[in-house]
Design an enzyme around this catalytic site. Structure first.
Site: not given
Ligand SMILES: CC(=O)[C@@H](O)[C@H](O)COP(=O)(O)O
Length: 255
Positions: A96, A157, A183-184, A205
């Site tokens: 990634k 995050g 993400a988000g 995450n």
């Molecule tokens: C774990 C990872 O690869 C993060 O950079 C991803 O973008 C997740 O983002 P969140 O924590 O917002 O779900």
């Protein structure tokens, strides 16, 4: 089934490995999520420091595909170096690509992301770039030959969910490779929404690791994924401007 390059997965949920309170909870959350792909930041994981705690030692890694990510990289050069380090240590040849262009928003640097993706493709990697929800950038990455596109729902995050569903739907519409919303994500309904838009998968995450009950949230994410995908496959009704009766009266005798 989710196909990325030569790899095939039953689960469409990808889980990050950062910010969990303890390994035991993390292990349960990972199991509960049903994920088959775990991503981790090569620079933050203690894979090269044998005396440091490392989550990958806590789980049966043979059950998962490990997706190294280049988090921490701010240039294409750094991202390529991190990816090569991961590959050299026997980890997956998928990567990634994450090249951050802004410390405050953690949004990706589009120019460096393109550069890194091109170089890694030339080196034979299976390349999954994390991008903004920019439609043209997503097309350019696809033209380079990346194996999946990972547009952000909102900044990493933040848990804001999908802030631009229109752009996301344009990216999905033009995509010839899997689109994994990354993400988000804040809650299970965000996952369902991404899947209803036609995404092929979701990577998250913080929404799980930061939840009051990460294990329960991991299960909710799995269910959101399944519900959203089924809803997408079922073909939703068109959105109309005006009402139409749910039980039409035409042809019914009232006497
Ligand atoms: C774990 C990872 O690869 C993060 O950079 C991803 O973008 C997740 O983002 P969140 O924590 O917002 O779900």
């Amino acid at each position: 089934m989710l196909k990325i390059g030569p790899y095939e997965f039953q689960s469409r949920l990808l889980l990050g490995t950062g910010k969990f309170g303890d390994f035991a909870t993390q292990k349960k959350a990972v199991e509960e999520s049903g994920t088959e792909i775990l991503t981790f930041a090569v620079r933050r994981m203690n894979i090269f420091e044998k005396n440091q705690p490392n989550f990958l030692e806590e789980i049966d890694v043979s059950r998962y595909t490990l997706l190294p990510n280049t988090a921490g990289a701010k240039t294409a050069e750094e991202a390529v170096r991190i990816a090569k380090l991961a590959k050299a240590s026997g980890l997956c040849d998928m990567v990634k690509v994450e090249v951050i262009g802004c410390d405050k928003t953690l949004l990706p640097d589009p120019v460096e992301t393109l550069k890194a993706s091109e170089q890694l493709l030339n080196e034979g990697f299976i390349v999954l770039p994390y991008t903004s929800d920019d439609v043209v950038l997503a097309r350019k990455l696809q033209e380079l030959g990346v194996h999946a596109i990972m547009p952000g729902a909102s900044p990493i995050g933040t848990g804001q969910g999908i802030i631009n569903p229109l752009n996301l739907s344009f990216i999905i519409e033009q995509a010839r490779v899997p689109v994994i919303v990354d993400a988000g994500i804040g809650s299970a309904s965000d996952v369902a929404k991404a899947m209803e838009l036609g995404a092929d998968g979701v990577l998250l995450n913080t929404a799980v690791s930061g939840a009051q009950d990460p294990v329960k949230m991991a299960r909710a994410m799995k269910l959101g994924m399944k519900a959203g995908r089924a809803s997408f496959e079922a073909g939703r009704i068109p959105v109309k401007r005006y009402a139409s009766a749910s039980s039409p009266m035409e042809g019914m005798s009232m006497s």
